[in-house]
Write an enzyme that holds these catalytic residues in place. Structure first.
Site, mmCIF file in Angstrom:
data_model
loop_
_atom_site.group_PDB
_atom_site.id
_atom_site.type_symbol
_atom_site.label_atom_id
_atom_site.label_comp_id
_atom_site.label_asym_id
_atom_site.label_seq_id
_atom_site.Cartn_x
_atom_site.Cartn_y
_atom_site.Cartn_z
ATOM 1 N N ASP A 1 -0.489 -9.618 1.890
ATOM 2 C CA ASP A 1 -0.441 -9.053 3.241
ATOM 3 C C ASP A 1 -1.872 -9.008 3.760
ATOM 4 O O ASP A 1 -2.809 -8.750 2.997
ATOM 5 C CB ASP A 1 0.137 -7.636 3.222
ATOM 6 C CG ASP A 1 1.626 -7.618 2.962
ATOM 7 O OD1 ASP A 1 2.324 -8.489 3.505
ATOM 8 O OD2 ASP A 1 2.084 -6.741 2.222
ATOM 9 N N CYS B 1 2.349 -7.154 -1.154
ATOM 10 C CA CYS B 1 3.631 -6.504 -0.945
ATOM 11 C C CYS B 1 4.117 -5.995 -2.304
ATOM 12 O O CYS B 1 4.153 -6.757 -3.272
ATOM 13 C CB CYS B 1 4.637 -7.489 -0.357
ATOM 14 S SG CYS B 1 6.319 -6.819 -0.287
#
Length: 154
Positions: free
Chosen positions: A59, A52
C-alpha cells in the site's frame, strides 16, 4: 559534536539499517533551541509504503506531518528510518496513520501535531486518514497540507 544538543544522537552520521518493524525503530530527538517560539515544522513523505495485513500486497501513501514543537524536535533521519520500517509491516491505512501520529506525539510532547495520510486507491477507493493531537494553535501559521484529493484519470 560531543558538547552539543546533538551529542546523544546515535543514528545521524552513522551507518544504519532499516529497522525490522515500527516497534523496533528508534526515534531520536534533540532539545529545541527555539522552544520559546511557536512555529510549525512539516515533514512530507510522498512515498510511504506499508503492507495490506490480509493480502500482503503493498500500500502506498503520501504522508504529511505538521507539528508545533515544545521542548523537543524529532531527528529527521530517525523519523525516515521509522517511516521506512512500515515497508514490511501489515496494517490497515487507519492504523498506520494514527499509530505514527500518536507515537510522535507521545515521544515529542509537542504543543500540537497532526498527520494526514493520503493513501492511494485500494480496491478502487482511496482512503485518506487524518489525526491531530488537539486544537490547532491560533498563533502559528500552519498552511494547508496541499495534497489534492485523488482524482484518478478524471
Amino acid at each position: 559534536m560531543t558538547d552539543s544538543i546533538y551529542s546523544e544522537l546515535k543514528q545521524l552520521g552513522a551507518a544504519t539499517t532499516l529497522p525490522e518493524s515500527p516497534e523496533r525503530a528508534e526515534l531520536e530527538r534533540v532539545r529545541n533551541p527555539q522552544a520559546d517560539t511557536a512555529y510549525n515544522v512539516r515533514f512530507t513523505a510522498p512515498e510511504f509504503t506499508s503492507l495490506c495485513p490480509m493480502t500482503g500486497q503493498p500500500d502506498f501513501a503520501h504522508l504529511v506531518i505538521d507539528y508545533v514543537p515544545g521542548a523537543w524536535l524529532v531527528e529527521s533521519k530517525s523519523l525516515k528510518l521509522y517511516l521506512g520500517s512500515f515497508r514490511n509491516h501489515g496494517a490497515f491505512h487507519e492504523d498506520c496513520t494514527v499509530r505514527i501520529g500518536r507515537r510522535l506525539a507521545d515521544f515529542l510532547e509537542p504543543q500540537w501535531l497532526r498527520i494526514g495520510g493520503y493513501w492511494y486507491p485500494r480496491g478502487g477507493m482511496p482512503i485518506d486518514v487524518f489525526w491531530q493531537s488537539g486544537p490547532m494553535p491560533a498563533s502559528v501559521w500552519i498552511p494547508d497540507q496541499g495534497v489534492p484529493p485523488y482524482r484518478g484519470r478524471g
